[in-house]
Write a protein that holds these residues in place. Structure first.
Motif, mmCIF file in Angstrom:
data_model
loop_
_atom_site.group_PDB
_atom_site.id
_atom_site.type_symbol
_atom_site.label_atom_id
_atom_site.label_comp_id
_atom_site.label_asym_id
_atom_site.label_seq_id
_atom_site.Cartn_x
_atom_site.Cartn_y
_atom_site.Cartn_z
ATOM 1 N N MET A 1 -1.470 -11.072 -7.234
ATOM 2 C CA MET A 1 -1.702 -10.350 -5.969
ATOM 3 C C MET A 1 -0.962 -11.033 -4.816
ATOM 4 O O MET A 1 -0.835 -12.246 -4.802
ATOM 5 N N ARG A 6 -5.351 -7.361 2.112
ATOM 6 C CA ARG A 6 -5.785 -6.601 0.935
ATOM 7 C C ARG A 6 -5.593 -5.113 1.217
ATOM 8 O O ARG A 6 -5.696 -4.656 2.345
ATOM 9 N N THR A 7 -5.308 -4.368 0.153
ATOM 10 C CA THR A 7 -5.028 -2.941 0.328
ATOM 11 C C THR A 7 -6.133 -2.108 -0.320
ATOM 12 O O THR A 7 -6.810 -2.566 -1.236
ATOM 13 N N LEU A 34 -8.388 -4.534 6.008
ATOM 14 C CA LEU A 34 -7.634 -4.026 4.862
ATOM 15 C C LEU A 34 -6.594 -3.024 5.358
ATOM 16 O O LEU A 34 -6.713 -2.496 6.462
ATOM 17 N N ASP A 44 -5.850 -3.125 -3.976
ATOM 18 C CA ASP A 44 -6.779 -4.206 -4.322
ATOM 19 C C ASP A 44 -8.211 -3.692 -4.372
ATOM 20 O O ASP A 44 -9.079 -4.274 -5.015
ATOM 21 N N GLY A 77 -8.248 -9.159 -9.773
ATOM 22 C CA GLY A 77 -8.721 -9.172 -8.377
ATOM 23 C C GLY A 77 -9.151 -7.791 -7.884
ATOM 24 O O GLY A 77 -9.731 -7.650 -6.810
#
Ligand code: SAH
Ligand code: SF4
Ligand code: F3S
Length: 466
Positions: A1, A6-7, A34, A44, A77
């Motif tokens: 990752m 984070r997406t 995010l 993610d 993750g």
């Protein structure tokens, strides 16, 4: 990752309210740091916002979860969230069937999702489903104000959550709780904010919009007042709403529709059945004759009204005679279009217990095809009647089928295709006048005659990189 933010990716399975919940959740995830992913293959956090209105909605979730199991094995993750109506209903059962799911969150606490994701990251899988809504949470304006909308020129507004009716086939009251209305002043403020950002069309959402406000005032419903108030917000040029319940469609609402120029001439009035015996069994609270009287009143008051509906085929105990009554009422109502559904038993509803009266599949399928045929013919007749007219269309952009064909919706809510224009003002969000040349059962075709108004929202001009 990667080390970047984070997406997330949200997949929505349900109705417009469910779609708007996804937009509100997207806003909360953004606020939590995010960013949107390109798709679920790289995200993610993947959120499945579920529906459970009919059995096929349930099946869609379990098939999507199957795919995510493999993705999760490949990307440890990855966090998976199951939210929405099926999550509310099945709770722990989802965690049992799919132990790789990180968060199961119900309809009453969707806004807790960012915190639940953080908890799951340290503690492992979390199931957080509340039995009842908290009116304060349901009325909080913050998630709506930060919602991330798909398009900048049209917006959904949830005016009321839950449903106080008890239609015998329907799971919605179980999974969405009783009716809670958002304050009128908050809704008007939201419409003003949306208009200031360039939104021109709003769709007001509720399971029974006619009873909007009953829980706020203790007196009569406020829906007619709300229509007039949103209609007076400068910049809001189109108002749609769904769904009113036929038993509660009051003359005040019809008058407000007729007298508020921004309210589109479109009424979605779910019939469900044309048989009084079935309507009683379904606990709908009206008879076919009353339904048709209200349709006539609406048509008399609202010029050029387009009427649409929902109909269920094969409710337990439905006889040929009952079904013929549905065909007759559907013909008399003369719908512009309709959603037709095959009865789907939902555990927990009364209709699901009537197993000895279930209608055999082949009979249901035959009835469904006959009804569809009638409805398609009346849709085509309504579309044919638009040929030769000039209609105002809110431009959406290139159609799904071809890039050189664009589409948008008329005030009556009819999908309209037209050739792409070289005029730069014909952009998504513009209002154009289209001369209608051709009709099909599910769309119209025409060509742009003039631009009524360029888009009101600001269009970002890409910086040139030299
Ligand atoms: N509150 C809305 C309906 C929401 S559900 C209203 O009353 O208008 C949308 C539609 O799904 C309903 O109008 C009904 O036609 C259909 N539906 C609901 N439960 C169903 C079931 N168990 N089987 C088949 N169709 C169903
Ligand atoms: Fe379901 Fe009836 Fe409520 Fe609509 S009005 S959500 S069909 S219970
Ligand atoms: Fe489905 Fe829930 Fe809407 S059950 S139809 S997503 S209210």
């Amino acid at each position: 990752m990667s080390n970047g933010p984070r997406t997330f990716h949200i997949r929505t399975f349900g109705c417009q309210m469910n779609e708007h919940d996804s937009e509100r959740l997207a806003g909360l995830l953004l606020a939590d740091g995010l960013v949107p992913a390109e798709g679920d293959a790289t995200a993610d956090v993947v959120v499945l916002n579920t529906c459970t209105i009919r059995e096929n909605a349930d099946l869609k979730l379990y098939s999507a979860l199957g795919h995510l199991k493999a993705a999760k094995a490949a990307r440890p993750g990855l966090q998976v969230v199951v939210a929405g109506c099926l999550a509310q209903r099945e709770r722990g059962a989802i965690a049992d069937r799919a132990p790789w799911v990180d968060v199961v969150v119900g309809t009453h606490n969707l806004t807790a999702t960012p915190g639940l994701l953080a908890r799951a990251a340290t503690e492992g899988p979390v199931v957080a489903v509340l039995d009842a809504p908290d009116p304060e949470v349901a009325r909080d304006a913050t998630p709506a104000l930060s919602a991330v909308r798909d398009v900048p020129y049209a917006a959904w507004m949830t005016i009321q959550t839950g449903c106080d009716n008890s239609c015998s086939y329907c799971i919605v009251p179980d999974v969405r709780g009783g009716e809670i209305s958002r304050p009128l002043t908050d809704l008007v403020a939201e419409a003003e904010l949306l208009a200031s950002r360039g939104v021109t069309e709003v769709t007001l959402l509720g399971q029974n919009v006619n009873s909007y406000g009953r829980d706020l005032t203790g007196r009569g419903p406020l829906f007619a007042e709300l229509l007039r108030a949103v209609g007076s917000v400068e910049g809001i040029e189109r108002i749609r709403f769904t769904s009113p319940h036929p038993k509660d469609l009051r003359p005040e609402t019809i008058a407000a529709m007729a007298e508020t120029s921004a309210v589109c001439p479109q009424l979605h009035l779910p019939l469900q059945s044309g048989s009084d015996r079935m309507l009683t069994a379904m606990r709908r609270g009206y008879r076919a004759e009353r339904y048709l009287e209200r349709v006539a009143a609406a048509r008399a008051a609202i010029e050029d009204l387009a009427l649409t509906t929902d109909i269920i085929v094969g409710y337990p105990g439905e006889t040929d005679e009952d079904f013929e009554a549905t065909l007759e009422v559907a013909a008399a109502a003369d719908y512009d279009s309709a959603f037709t559904f095959i009865f789907s038993p939902r555990a927990g509803t009364r209709a699901a217990t009537l197993t000895d009266q279930f209608v055999p599949d082949e009979i249901v399928r035959e009835r469904f095809a006959r009804l569809k045929d009638l409805l398609d013919r009346s849709a085509l007749a309504h579309h044919a009647a638009r040929v030769g007219r000039r209609e105002e269309v809110l431009v959406e952009g290139p159609s799904k089928r071809a890039v050189d064909v664009w589409s948008g919706y008329t005030r009556q809510g009819k999908l309209t295709h037209f050739p792409a224009s070289s005029d730069v003002r014909v952009r998504p969000g513009a209002l154009v006048a289209v001369d209608i040349e051709q009709a099909a059962p599910h769309f119209l075709r025409g060509s742009v005659a003039e631009v009524v108004r360029a888009p009101r929202h600001r269009v970002r001009i890409p910086l040139s990189v030299s």
